[in-house]
Scaffold this active site. Sequence first.
Site, PDB file in Angstrom:
ATOM      1  N   ARG A  52     -12.107  36.618  55.715  1.00  0.00           N
ATOM      2  CA  ARG A  52     -11.580  37.386  54.585  1.00  0.00           C
ATOM      3  C   ARG A  52     -12.585  37.463  53.432  1.00  0.00           C
ATOM      4  O   ARG A  52     -12.611  38.456  52.704  1.00  0.00           O
ATOM      5  CB  ARG A  52     -10.270  36.780  54.098  1.00  0.00           C
ATOM      6  CG  ARG A  52      -9.151  37.121  55.059  1.00  0.00           C
ATOM      7  CD  ARG A  52      -7.823  36.643  54.554  1.00  0.00           C
ATOM      8  NE  ARG A  52      -6.766  37.345  55.261  1.00  0.00           N
ATOM      9  CZ  ARG A  52      -5.516  36.909  55.368  1.00  0.00           C
ATOM     10  NH1 ARG A  52      -5.163  35.776  54.791  1.00  0.00           N
ATOM     11  NH2 ARG A  52      -4.617  37.611  56.019  1.00  0.00           N
ATOM     12  N   LYS A 218       9.956  38.729  68.155  1.00  0.00           N
ATOM     13  CA  LYS A 218      11.290  39.241  67.839  1.00  0.00           C
ATOM     14  C   LYS A 218      11.341  40.759  67.692  1.00  0.00           C
ATOM     15  O   LYS A 218      10.510  41.344  67.002  1.00  0.00           O
ATOM     16  CB  LYS A 218      11.761  38.650  66.511  1.00  0.00           C
ATOM     17  CG  LYS A 218      12.013  37.170  66.537  1.00  0.00           C
ATOM     18  CD  LYS A 218      12.499  36.758  65.173  1.00  0.00           C
ATOM     19  CE  LYS A 218      12.897  35.297  65.140  1.00  0.00           C
ATOM     20  NZ  LYS A 218      13.300  34.936  63.768  1.00  0.00           N
ATOM     21  N   GLY A 371      -0.955  39.429  62.568  1.00  0.00           N
ATOM     22  CA  GLY A 371      -1.518  38.081  62.645  1.00  0.00           C
ATOM     23  C   GLY A 371      -1.921  37.613  64.023  1.00  0.00           C
ATOM     24  O   GLY A 371      -3.105  37.403  64.303  1.00  0.00           O
ATOM     25  N   GLY A 394       1.243  41.460  57.261  1.00  0.00           N
ATOM     26  CA  GLY A 394       2.471  42.071  56.755  1.00  0.00           C
ATOM     27  C   GLY A 394       2.225  43.436  56.135  1.00  0.00           C
ATOM     28  O   GLY A 394       2.995  44.379  56.351  1.00  0.00           O
TER      29      GLY A 394
HETATM   30  P1  ADP Z   1       2.050  39.087  65.509  1.00  0.00           P
HETATM   31  O1  ADP Z   1       1.720  37.946  64.571  1.00  0.00           O
HETATM   32  O2  ADP Z   1       0.846  39.583  66.238  1.00  0.00           O
HETATM   33  O3  ADP Z   1       2.809  40.161  64.821  1.00  0.00           O
HETATM   34  P2  ADP Z   1       4.423  37.680  66.488  1.00  0.00           P
HETATM   35  O4  ADP Z   1       4.307  36.695  65.370  1.00  0.00           O
HETATM   36  O5  ADP Z   1       5.559  38.622  66.468  1.00  0.00           O
HETATM   37  O6  ADP Z   1       3.028  38.485  66.659  1.00  0.00           O
HETATM   38  O7  ADP Z   1       4.542  36.906  67.868  1.00  0.00           O
HETATM   39  C1  ADP Z   1       3.620  35.935  68.270  1.00  0.00           C
HETATM   40  C2  ADP Z   1       4.280  34.741  68.899  1.00  0.00           C
HETATM   41  O8  ADP Z   1       5.170  35.126  69.913  1.00  0.00           O
HETATM   42  C3  ADP Z   1       3.254  33.842  69.531  1.00  0.00           C
HETATM   43  O9  ADP Z   1       3.328  32.580  68.903  1.00  0.00           O
HETATM   44  C4  ADP Z   1       3.682  33.738  70.982  1.00  0.00           C
HETATM   45  O10 ADP Z   1       3.590  32.432  71.511  1.00  0.00           O
HETATM   46  C5  ADP Z   1       5.129  34.153  70.944  1.00  0.00           C
HETATM   47  N1  ADP Z   1       5.558  34.716  72.221  1.00  0.00           N
HETATM   48  C6  ADP Z   1       5.155  35.869  72.773  1.00  0.00           C
HETATM   49  N2  ADP Z   1       5.747  36.049  73.961  1.00  0.00           N
HETATM   50  C7  ADP Z   1       6.550  34.992  74.162  1.00  0.00           C
HETATM   51  C8  ADP Z   1       7.434  34.601  75.207  1.00  0.00           C
HETATM   52  N3  ADP Z   1       7.610  35.362  76.300  1.00  0.00           N
HETATM   53  N4  ADP Z   1       8.121  33.461  75.045  1.00  0.00           N
HETATM   54  C9  ADP Z   1       7.955  32.685  73.964  1.00  0.00           C
HETATM   55  N5  ADP Z   1       7.121  32.992  72.955  1.00  0.00           N
HETATM   56  C10 ADP Z   1       6.434  34.130  73.059  1.00  0.00           C
HETATM   57 MG    MG Z   2       2.884  36.223  63.870  1.00  0.00          MG
END
Ligand code: ADP
Ligand code: MG
Length: 414
Positions: A52, A218, A371, A394
């Site tokens: 960053r 989610k 992230g 975000g």
């Molecule tokens: P980003 O930060 O890229 O937006 P998220 O925070 O929504 O992504 O999701 C990332 C997390 O989701 C990771 O910690 C990963 O371990 C978890 N994850 C992804 N697929 C699964 C799964 N099938 N079961 C449990 N955890 C999962």
């Molecule tokens: Mg995340």
Amino acid sequence: MSTEPSSATVPAPIRTLDDLRVDGKRVFVRVDFNVPLGDGSDGARQITDDTRIQAALPTLRRLLDEGAALILAAHLGRPKGVDPELSLAPVATRLGELLGEDVLLAPEVVGGRSTSLAEGLKPGVAGSRILMLENVRYEAGETKNDPDLAKAFAGLSDGVFVNDAFGAAHRAHASTAGVAEQVEQKAAGLLLQGEVETLEGILANPGRPLVAIVGGAKVTDKIGVIDAFLDRADTILIGGAMAFPFFKAQGHDVGSSLCEEAGVEPAARALRDAEAKGCRLLLPVDLTVGREFSADTEVEHVDGVDTPDGWMGLDVGPKTAAAYRDEILSAGSVFWNGPMGAFELAPFAPGTRAVAEAVAETKATTVVGGGDSAAALQQFGLGDQVTHLSTGGGASLELIEGKTLPGVEVLRAG
Ligand code: ADP
Ligand code: MG
């Protein structure tokens, strides 16, 4: 009064560094230096990743070259009041090393020595022209967008504000939004400008087909992003734990998979919308499952998407990975947010790795936001093989969702 929906109104362009006159002036620059810190061998706090800080250098160098002195403002972590653990001192030191000249650190955010240090800055004189204020969140007024604090920030400068903190642009804080109302000149820095132009560009005028890959934990975190792409993308590829509410909505068994109950209804609705809007919404066709969320767990492949009892789906399977790879390789532009599985655990990284490699390899314009997907890309050593790796988790998702970012809105002309 106009009855046009606001989305039909083209927003005024944001002011850029080209619009500023900074020669001989002290400029208040908001940067995103919210870097990860660890404990060094001597017990002092140390920066574990300076990405960053590096990302702000082009803007800082440009302003210095144009004859400005810089007053830098940034936040680090979420201190409640003054917290020496979250001092920007290590950041000021690292920035000085990267720029090759001394960066002064004000022990306060405003008041105290910050005023005299700011007044003592000498535009154009290396070693006496960069002042870093302490962590802006030491001041309670920062997150409240307190006008007095905003006025104090503006008063340190010669009435010029530059915002290069894209990662903080979705918050209306004193140093990101309020200060803009207290100055004569304001503009986006190069990083913020690049982020906004790239993310708005992939929504407004993407190379076709536009493929959006949405994964992660989610559905409810990502439904705004899915909705934005249901209107614009040719294809949406779903992965990660987020797939399970979709499967549940379709009547499949999810076993012990992480399956957000509140996501089932939005997932069902997204499936109906995809149908109605003619957007291809693809779900995994096979799974890699484990007994528990652990790298040493028993691992099986399931051909199909019903998770057996006593198992959790922790990655997309090889057929899905190959299919998603083909979609990405034949895309005109690609947006990726969210891993395809629990990529932190080696047995469940292949799905995310396959997507990351395809995103790195495709000739399409590629934008990665968020992230953990950015972390995954870096983990595989592919961070420099995409067109744009967003620095704002975000903030980039909110921009894609079509929300207005307060830190960007205040920089628009007019
Ligand atoms: P980003 O930060 O890229 O937006 P998220 O925070 O929504 O992504 O999701 C990332 C997390 O989701 C990771 O910690 C990963 O371990 C978890 N994850 C992804 N697929 C699964 C799964 N099938 N079961 C449990 N955890 C999962
Ligand atoms: Mg995340």
